[in-house]
Design an enzyme around this catalytic site. Structure first.
Site, PDB file in Angstrom:
ATOM      1  CE1 TYR A 129      46.424  46.176  33.192  1.00 26.63           C
ATOM      2  CE2 TYR A 129      45.989  44.095  32.094  1.00 26.63           C
ATOM      3  CZ  TYR A 129      46.869  45.066  32.525  1.00 26.63           C
ATOM      4  OH  TYR A 129      48.202  44.903  32.295  1.00 26.63           O
ATOM      5  CD  GLU A 154      47.259  38.229  37.414  1.00 27.76           C
ATOM      6  OE1 GLU A 154      48.469  38.414  37.218  1.00 27.76           O
ATOM      7  OE2 GLU A 154      46.386  38.389  36.541  1.00 27.76           O
TER       8      GLU A 154
END
Lengths: 225, 304
Positions: A164, A171
């Protein structure tokens, strides 16, 4: 037995049969869907490994897998539908937000801003997504078949701890890298004056998106499912 | 003279979640006193069932379905703030914020435009309409509305103010911008828009007055609203919540007047929220009154 009572039980049986058939159809469809998605992301994983082994570099890797990535990630929109019609017991909004954030990255960042497609951060989040999705879809598949190997269950609940944050970093770095190109090209932006008296600056929008990662990606919703 | 027998109740109050005994009163007369532990009355929710509805201030112990030992459940509603305070704050904001953009206060637009005014007369008209709308709302809050509940949760004021103030700033920025483009169909469009706007403002006000007159001062009774002599209230024949219908109309008028997409967006969001409220109100009317007129729709005649 009075005929009234008989009719009652027959009707009940009919509705129960209908419910059972709907349940079986739903389970069959979901099993098919999850197997297909597991397969799709596996294909993606294999393609990436092959490319890297053959070419020895990550440059051009994104272009190579772009079509497959876009296809399977976009297909995931169906999951919002699953929640909406109730065959999956998750909130429509939570699923919607998660899928939309993926769609946004794929279509409105890496797809539209070609200059960043060779960035390492892109490879980072694509690899993370691939591992996460293979784990997730195979978990759902095995669950539906009522045979869940311990390894998959372990992976599902433990790998996200590393995956995660790595995904978020990938990103964010990608969006950040795209900023100068967005500013220079003025893409997706609307300037004044115009007859609708509105303006939109994609550059500042991306900055707001990056800032929103702090509250949004920290919410408890994202840490399960 | 015969002495009337006075019934005394024993009252115990339990926490709705933990079922701990919070309070025991062994000789309670006719009316249940509002007790304070650390929570002021507006925060207290006292109910007969832990998951049930709150009892009202007017409820009388003797008339409740309890035995001589009454068990009530207590829930803390959290910090409360009065409706009047919330309304005044959320409406004063847009009024002042819009004016700041209208007068082009520094640091909003480029410095050469500071304290200048727009050359388009529709921009002045829009400012008057927007300001009139919010002044009307403030005055109605102070003098017209009769509120059923005194208070709402404190966090609502932050949520509501963000919504009203945020949208006001967003709209005002574009309408008062030096590069603002007036409506495509010019004076015709503006005149029509102004007519719609004023018609709906009067309509909205008429409905507020009619609703106020349904309820005598200080009471909290609920009655079915009906059309009065004022033609603007005849819409009650077709709609349960015409105040929302007129409000939608006002903002449609303002959208047409300014031809500004953020205004259209604000109108849309407001419409969605008002429809949710109207449907809820319509449903509770139907539940409460057996003879509720069947021709009425919640917010849009025959449609919604």
């Amino acid at each position: 037995m009075a005929s009234g009572e008989e009719d009652g039980t027959v009707e009940e049986k009919e509705t129960n049969n209908k419910k059972r058939t709907k349940g079986t159809i739903a389970t069959a469809w979901l099993t098919f869907y999850n197997i297909a998605m597991t397969a799709g992301w596996l294909v993606l994983a294999v393609a990436m490994v092959r490319y890297y082994l053959q070419k020895g570099t990550h440059k051009g890797l994104y272009r190579n897998i772009a079509r497959t990535l876009k296809f399977f990630q976009t297909f995931a929109l169906l999951e919002v539908g699953h929640c909406a019609i109730g065959i999956v017991r998750t909130s429509v909004i939570v699923t919607g937000v998660q899928v939309c954030s993926r769609i946004f990255m794929v279509w409105f960042v890496t797809n539209s801003i070609r200059q960043i497609q060779n960035e390492e951060s892109v490879i980072l989040f694509v690899v993370v997504w691939t591992i996460t999705e293979i784990t997730r879809y195979s978990f759902y598949t095995f669950n539906l078949l009522n045979h869940l190997p311990y390894f998959i269950k372990w992976a599902r609940y433990n790998m996200f701890i590393v995956m995660y944050p790595l995904g978020v970093i990938g990103e964010l770095l990608t969006i950040h890298a795209s900023l100068p190109y967005v500013r220079r090209s003025g893409m997706y932006s609307l300037r004044l004056p115009n007859k609708y008296n509105v303006s939109f600056d994609y550059y500042y929008f991306l900055i707001i998106v990056m800032l929103s990662y702090i509250p949004c990606k920290n919410s408890t919703h994202n840490k399960t499912s | 003279t015969a002495r009337k027998a006075v019934v005394f109740f024993e009252v115990e109050i339990l926490d709705a979640k933990t079922k701990d005994k919070l309070c025991f009163l062994d000789k309670v007369g006719k009316i249940l006193p509002s007790f304070s532990l650390h929570w002021y009355p507006a925060r207290q929710s006292i109910r007969l069932d832990p998951k049930g509805k709150s009892l009202k201030d007017e409820d009388v112990l003797q008339h409740l379905p309890v035995g001589t030992t009454a068990t009530f459940y207590f829930r803390d509603l959290g910090a409360q703030i009065s409706w009047v305070t919330v309304f005044l704050t959320e409406y004063a904001g847009p009024l002042l914020i819009y004016l700041m953009f209208y007068f082009r206060v520094p640091f909003i637009y480029a410095p050469k435009y500071d304290f200048t005014t727009s050359k388009h007369w529709v921009v002045h008209l829009a400012c008057m309409c927007h300001s009139f709308h919010y002044v009307k709302r403030l005055l109605e809050t102070l003098f017209v509305h009769r509120f059923s509940h005194g208070t709402m949760p404190l966090r609502n004021i932050f949520k509501n103010c963000t919504y009203y103030w945020g949208f006001a700033a967003w709209m005002a920025y574009y309408i008062n911008h030096p590069l603002y483009t007036p409506p495509t169909y010019g004076e015709q469009q503006i005149r029509l828009a102004l007519t719609v706007f004023l018609f709906c403002q009067i309509g909205n006000f008429s409905i507020h007055i009619a609703l106020r007159n349904l309820r005598p001062p200080g009471s909290k009774t609920r009655k079915i609203p009906y059309p009065t002599k004022n033609p603007f209230t005849w819409i009650f024949l077709l709609v349960s919540c015409p105040n929302y219908t007129y409000e939608l109309g006002s903002w449609l008028g303002f959208t047409l007047m300014t031809q500004c997409l953020p205004v259209a967006f604000f109108t849309l969001v407001g419409f969605i929220q008002m429809t949710v409220w109207a449907k809820g109100k319509h449903r509770s009317y139907l539940k409460e009154f057996r003879d509720y007129p069947t021709l009425r729709s919640p917010i849009l005649p025959f449609i919604l």
